[in-house]
Write an enzyme that holds these catalytic residues in place. Structure first.
Site, PDB file in Angstrom:
ATOM      1  N   GLU A 141       3.497  -9.049  -2.767  1.00 34.55           N
ATOM      2  CA  GLU A 141       4.031  -9.844  -3.987  1.00 34.55           C
ATOM      3  C   GLU A 141       4.645 -11.164  -3.476  1.00 34.55           C
ATOM      4  OE1 GLU A 141       5.875  -5.814  -6.344  1.00 34.55           O
ATOM      5  OE2 GLU A 141       7.173  -7.503  -5.746  1.00 34.55           O
ATOM      6  N   GLU A 384      -2.924  -6.465   7.116  1.00 34.64           N
ATOM      7  CA  GLU A 384      -2.967  -5.064   7.765  1.00 34.64           C
ATOM      8  C   GLU A 384      -1.590  -5.039   8.718  1.00 34.64           C
ATOM      9  OE1 GLU A 384      -3.985  -2.369   6.472  1.00 34.64           O
ATOM     10  OE2 GLU A 384      -5.982  -3.385   5.387  1.00 34.64           O
TER      11      GLU A 384
END
Length: 417
Positions: A141, A384
């Site tokens: 976000e 990641e």
């Protein structure tokens, strides 16, 4: 790609050959040939103009079985392991990292890990194996990156539907995917040390080329990772049916973490592929480029650079083989997975940068692929889980969590409250 995994447990010899069965060599070499003939020419043509991965290339990947490497054979996949998955990813990244990444949008993702074996989901997995049901993931976000337990996007139950409201960032392939997996908070966390509870995952199907209903999005301008778009999304009351829930309500954080070892190995494989491409291009250029009456490959400074680059790549590759073998043997290797992701991504930036140096001024142009490898390698240190997050995981596993980390968790919870 009609190859099955070997039933024998490879012996991990020091040079890595014990890991490489004949089947795996065939998979690797076939992927290499596919990359050099199909992927690299497309990358060299489209990346400089920020073009999209062509549907024709995606179909060729589907025909090779690359979207179903990890999907069980009963659903039309190849039923192979993390090792084979990463072998292919490394080769594809040697051509274009975005192609090695779009491969991961198949594999049935969290649907395979957390979905029920209903006829509908079985059909979805079959489509995923054929490259017809590809995913985009909406986790991060605007204010939440590595700390995914702090997501604020909400999903509220309304009869037979869930209503999703909130923003998401870094959603690559949001437009081109067949569905988006959205992680949203469905309940407040019960306590500071259980912030990961109350998060649920939702599968939102949509037409290719469009965003879901009541969802607006804008592509994020990037310095690399071309071939597809990365979006900022705003869900404004997107309604999904109750059966769109993946796994158990409130326990989707386990889905996020369950596949992290393989995801980080996949990023390491992509990093190694980028570095390998840069190394090969640097060697070819050094043999051709002449200065002071001889190829620059004759100069010790260049020879030592290439020796160091090759050594670092091989070290990362052998660690990757070990991690993939541990994953496929069902042994926990979260520390080693973080190590290989950290080491390989840091290595890739160093090696690709050195390749540009060997190319000199030519390396700083779009006339050579080394600048693409360099741009994309820089991203591997971020997605990641950043390099800093990997270092934190490794140190926490070796030393235990620090008092500072515990205070940070408590403060974050206070802020959410």
């Amino acid at each position: 790609m009609n190859v099955t995994a070997s039933t024998k447990t490879p012996r991990p010899d020091g040079d890595g050959r014990g890991y490489m069965t004949e089947e795996r060599r065939l998979i690797r070499d076939t992927a290499r040939e596919f990359t050099m003939n199909e992927v690299l020419p497309v990358a060299n043509r489209l990346d400089p103009e920020q073009g999209q991965i062509p549907m024709e290339l995606r179909q060729k990947m589907a025909d090779m079985g690359y979207f179903g490497i990890r999907i069980p054979e009963e659903f039309g996949g190849l039923g192979l392991g993390a090792f084979e998955y990463c072998l292919v990813a490394e080769q594809l990244a040697r051509g274009w990292m975005s192609v090695a990444s779009i491969m991961a949008r198949g594999q049935a993702g969290w649907l395979r890990l957390g979905g029920s074996l209903s006829p509908r989901n079985a059909e979805r997995m079959q489509r995923a194996a054929r490259g017809e049901f590809l995913q985009a993931a909406a986790l991060s976000e605007p204010g939440t990156g590595s700390d995914l337990a702090s997501i604020s996007c909400r999903a509220v139950r309304d009869g037979d539907h869930w209503v999703i409201t909130g923003s998401k960032y870094w959603c690559t392939f949001a437009d081109g995917a067949d569905y988006i997996t959205v992680f949203a908070r469905t309940a407040p966390p019960p306590s500071a040390d259980k912030r990961y509870l109350g998060i649920s995952a939702f599968l939102i199907e949509k037409p290719r080329g469009q965003l879901p209903e009541n969802c607006e999005g804008h592509p994020i301008p990037k310095i690399g990772y071309f071939g597809w778009n990365t979006y900022e999304l705003s869900f404004q009351g997107t309604r999904v049916s109750a059966d769109s829930l993946i796994g158990e309500e409130g326990k989707a954080f386990y889905l996020m973490t369950y596949g992290l070892e393989t995801a980080r190995a996949h990023t390491a494989a992509r990093s190694i592929g980028l570095a390998q491409g840069a190394l090969e291009d640097a060697i070819a250029y050094a043999k051709e480029r002449k200065q002071f009456g001889m190829p620059i490959s004759e100069f010790q400074a260049i020879r030592f650079k290439i020796a160091t680059m090759a050594t670092k790549i091989q070290a990362a590759r052998q660690l990757l083989y070990f991690v993939c073998n541990e994953i496929d043997q069902g042994r926990r290797c979260d520390t080693e997975a973080s190590m290989v992701k950290y080491f390989a991504s840091e290595m890739a930036e160093e090696v690709t940068s050195e390749a540009i140096q060997i190319h000199g001024g030519a390396g700083y142009t779009k006339l050579y692929a080394v600048e693409r490898y360099w741009r994309d390698a820089r991203l591997t240190k971020i997605f990641e889980g950043t390099s800093e997050i990997q270092q934190r995981i490794i140190s926490d596993n070796l030393l235990g969590k620090s008092a500072t980390d515990r205070r940070m968790i408590e403060q974050a919870f206070d802020h959410l409250a």
